[in-house]
Design an enzyme around this catalytic site. Structure first.
Site, PDB file in Angstrom:
ATOM      1  N   LEU A   1       0.851  -1.186   0.000  1.00  0.00           N
ATOM      2  CA  LEU A   1       0.000   0.000   0.000  1.00  0.00           C
ATOM      3  C   LEU A   1       0.894   1.247   0.000  1.00  0.00           C
ATOM      4  O   LEU A   1       1.957   1.239   0.629  1.00  0.00           O
ATOM      5  CB  LEU A   1      -0.896   0.007   1.247  1.00  0.00           C
ATOM      6  CG  LEU A   1      -1.926  -1.122   1.340  1.00  0.00           C
ATOM      7  CD1 LEU A   1      -2.639  -1.068   2.683  1.00  0.00           C
ATOM      8  CD2 LEU A   1      -2.930  -1.023   0.198  1.00  0.00           C
TER       9      LEU A   1
ATOM     10  N   GLU B   1      -7.711   2.941   8.981  1.00  0.00           N
ATOM     11  CA  GLU B   1      -8.320   2.510   7.723  1.00  0.00           C
ATOM     12  C   GLU B   1      -8.216   0.981   7.590  1.00  0.00           C
ATOM     13  O   GLU B   1      -9.150   0.319   7.134  1.00  0.00           O
ATOM     14  CB  GLU B   1      -7.614   3.233   6.566  1.00  0.00           C
ATOM     15  CG  GLU B   1      -8.502   3.459   5.346  1.00  0.00           C
ATOM     16  CD  GLU B   1      -8.673   2.221   4.497  1.00  0.00           C
ATOM     17  OE1 GLU B   1      -9.784   2.025   3.959  1.00  0.00           O
ATOM     18  OE2 GLU B   1      -7.721   1.430   4.383  1.00  0.00           O
TER      19      GLU B   1
HETATM   20  N1  LIG Z   1      -5.590   0.247  -1.782  1.00  0.00           N
HETATM   21  C1  LIG Z   1      -6.261  -0.877  -1.739  1.00  0.00           C
HETATM   22  O1  LIG Z   1      -7.385  -0.920  -1.236  1.00  0.00           O
HETATM   23  C2  LIG Z   1      -5.654  -2.124  -2.310  1.00  0.00           C
HETATM   24  C3  LIG Z   1      -6.406  -3.308  -2.382  1.00  0.00           C
HETATM   25  C4  LIG Z   1      -5.808  -4.434  -2.953  1.00  0.00           C
HETATM   26  C5  LIG Z   1      -4.512  -4.379  -3.433  1.00  0.00           C
HETATM   27  N2  LIG Z   1      -3.823  -3.213  -3.333  1.00  0.00           N
HETATM   28  C6  LIG Z   1      -2.456  -3.116  -3.880  1.00  0.00           C
HETATM   29  O2  LIG Z   1      -2.512  -3.438  -5.267  1.00  0.00           O
HETATM   30  C7  LIG Z   1      -1.332  -4.158  -5.643  1.00  0.00           C
HETATM   31  C8  LIG Z   1      -1.707  -5.541  -6.135  1.00  0.00           C
HETATM   32  O3  LIG Z   1      -2.694  -5.448  -7.140  1.00  0.00           O
HETATM   33  P1  LIG Z   1      -2.412  -5.866  -8.674  1.00  0.00           P
HETATM   34  O4  LIG Z   1      -3.527  -5.288  -9.466  1.00  0.00           O
HETATM   35  O5  LIG Z   1      -1.015  -5.514  -9.020  1.00  0.00           O
HETATM   36  O6  LIG Z   1      -2.469  -7.452  -8.633  1.00  0.00           O
HETATM   37  P2  LIG Z   1      -3.585  -8.535  -8.195  1.00  0.00           P
HETATM   38  O7  LIG Z   1      -4.855  -8.319  -8.940  1.00  0.00           O
HETATM   39  O8  LIG Z   1      -3.668  -8.640  -6.740  1.00  0.00           O
HETATM   40  O9  LIG Z   1      -2.851  -9.825  -8.713  1.00  0.00           O
HETATM   41  C9  LIG Z   1      -2.668 -10.000 -10.095  1.00  0.00           C
HETATM   42  C10 LIG Z   1      -2.590 -11.473 -10.355  1.00  0.00           C
HETATM   43  O10 LIG Z   1      -3.738 -12.106  -9.811  1.00  0.00           O
HETATM   44  C11 LIG Z   1      -4.230 -13.064 -10.723  1.00  0.00           C
HETATM   45  N3  LIG Z   1      -5.518 -12.575 -11.219  1.00  0.00           N
HETATM   46  C12 LIG Z   1      -6.011 -11.329 -11.194  1.00  0.00           C
HETATM   47  N4  LIG Z   1      -7.231 -11.285 -11.711  1.00  0.00           N
HETATM   48  C13 LIG Z   1      -7.533 -12.517 -12.049  1.00  0.00           C
HETATM   49  C14 LIG Z   1      -8.664 -13.129 -12.630  1.00  0.00           C
HETATM   50  N5  LIG Z   1      -9.760 -12.428 -12.915  1.00  0.00           N
HETATM   51  N6  LIG Z   1      -8.614 -14.425 -12.872  1.00  0.00           N
HETATM   52  C15 LIG Z   1      -7.516 -15.134 -12.561  1.00  0.00           C
HETATM   53  N7  LIG Z   1      -6.412 -14.639 -11.993  1.00  0.00           N
HETATM   54  C16 LIG Z   1      -6.436 -13.345 -11.758  1.00  0.00           C
HETATM   55  C17 LIG Z   1      -3.200 -13.201 -11.801  1.00  0.00           C
HETATM   56  O11 LIG Z   1      -2.260 -14.129 -11.270  1.00  0.00           O
HETATM   57  P3  LIG Z   1      -1.447 -15.160 -12.197  1.00  0.00           P
HETATM   58  O12 LIG Z   1      -0.457 -14.303 -12.947  1.00  0.00           O
HETATM   59  O13 LIG Z   1      -0.833 -16.080 -11.216  1.00  0.00           O
HETATM   60  O14 LIG Z   1      -2.454 -15.805 -13.106  1.00  0.00           O
HETATM   61  C18 LIG Z   1      -2.578 -11.814 -11.829  1.00  0.00           C
HETATM   62  O15 LIG Z   1      -1.268 -11.794 -12.351  1.00  0.00           O
HETATM   63  C19 LIG Z   1      -0.452  -4.185  -4.400  1.00  0.00           C
HETATM   64  O16 LIG Z   1       0.390  -3.055  -4.417  1.00  0.00           O
HETATM   65  C20 LIG Z   1      -1.462  -4.084  -3.279  1.00  0.00           C
HETATM   66  O17 LIG Z   1      -0.894  -3.582  -2.089  1.00  0.00           O
HETATM   67  C21 LIG Z   1      -4.354  -2.100  -2.789  1.00  0.00           C
END
Ligand SMILES: NC(=O)c1ccc[n+]([C@@H]2O[C@H](COP(=O)([O-])OP(=O)(O)OC[C@H]3O[C@@H](n4cnc5c(N)ncnc54)[C@H](OP(=O)(O)O)[C@@H]3O)[C@@H](O)[C@H]2O)c1
Length: 183
Positions: A22, A29
């Site tokens: 984050l 929060e």
């Molecule tokens: N501020 C907030 O409220 C909040 C909330 C959540 C996360 N975050 C932040 O966001 C970042 C992570 O998010 P991100 O968008 O980079 O990644 P993510 O969506 O958490 O992970 C991406 C991976 O998840 C899998 N994936 C995602 N959608 C999918 C689907 N529909 N079906 C199958 N697999 C799926 C895939 O893995 P594979 O490559 O293994 O197939 C993809 O490479 C971090 O920095 C975290 O701290 C913030």
């Protein structure tokens, strides 16, 4: 039909994450996230949290799986043995929702990120509410919240959602709840 909600904290430049973490430190929060995603009307039931692979591994090791909730990870590359036994793995959101449809013991399903999962969730007719913490500051980010469809409009939240501007570590933010309006 199973309905689900989404919860996110987003800053002014629509960022949600940086380098797998984050972009901010907001203890209250995080408590709100925990309270909201754990809350059930029926004490015998629990909730599910659905997240992408990077979000799951972005949670500090000591704090995952997220306690008192059924943790569901979406990934096409992970193998079940790479996750603790209590964590369920699905190759896409549809499969995860299909599994949850029949689960009487799960009261609420929460989509907790990241970017792609949020986009797919908001496009689904099953997406009911968006719980959005609007952080009133810009942060350096590499992961962003997708555009919110016009069908979601702000509603008055339930009584346990703190009203008005909150402040922690000099960072101001506000809790908002949006609900999909019937067409
Ligand atoms: N501020 C907030 O409220 C909040 C909330 C959540 C996360 N975050 C932040 O966001 C970042 C992570 O998010 P991100 O968008 O980079 O990644 P993510 O969506 O958490 O992970 C991406 C991976 O998840 C899998 N994936 C995602 N959608 C999918 C689907 N529909 N079906 C199958 N697999 C799926 C895939 O893995 P594979 O490559 O293994 O197939 C993809 O490479 C971090 O920095 C975290 O701290 C913030």
């Amino acid at each position: 039909m199973l309905r689900f909600n989404l919860i996110v904290a987003v800053c002014e430049n629509f960022g949600i994450g940086i380098k797998g973490d984050l972009p901010w430190r907001l203890k209250s929060e995080l408590k709100y996230f925990s309270h909201t995603t754990k809350k059930t009307n029926d004490p015998a039931k629990h909730n599910a949290v659905v997240m992408g692979r990077k979000t799951y591994f972005g949670v500090p090791e000591s704090k995952r799986p997220l306690p008192d909730r059924l943790n569901i990870v979406l990934s096409t590359t992970l193998k079940p043995e790479e996750l603790p036994e209590s964590v369920l793995l699905f190759p896409n959101l549809e499969e995860a929702l299909k599994f949850l449809e029949g689960k009487e013991e799960v009261e609420n399903t929460w989509i907790v990120g990241g970017s792609g999962v949020y986009a797919e969730a908001m496009a689904s007719p099953k997406c009911h509410r968006l719980y959005i913490t609007k952080i009133q500051q810009e942060f350096e980010c590499d992961t962003f919240f997708p555009a919110i469809p016009d069908s979601f409009q702000e509603v008055t939240p339930e009584s346990d959602v703190p009203l008005g501007v909150q402040e922690e570590n000099g960072i101001k933010y506000e809790y908002k709840v949006l609900e999909k309006q019937s067409q």
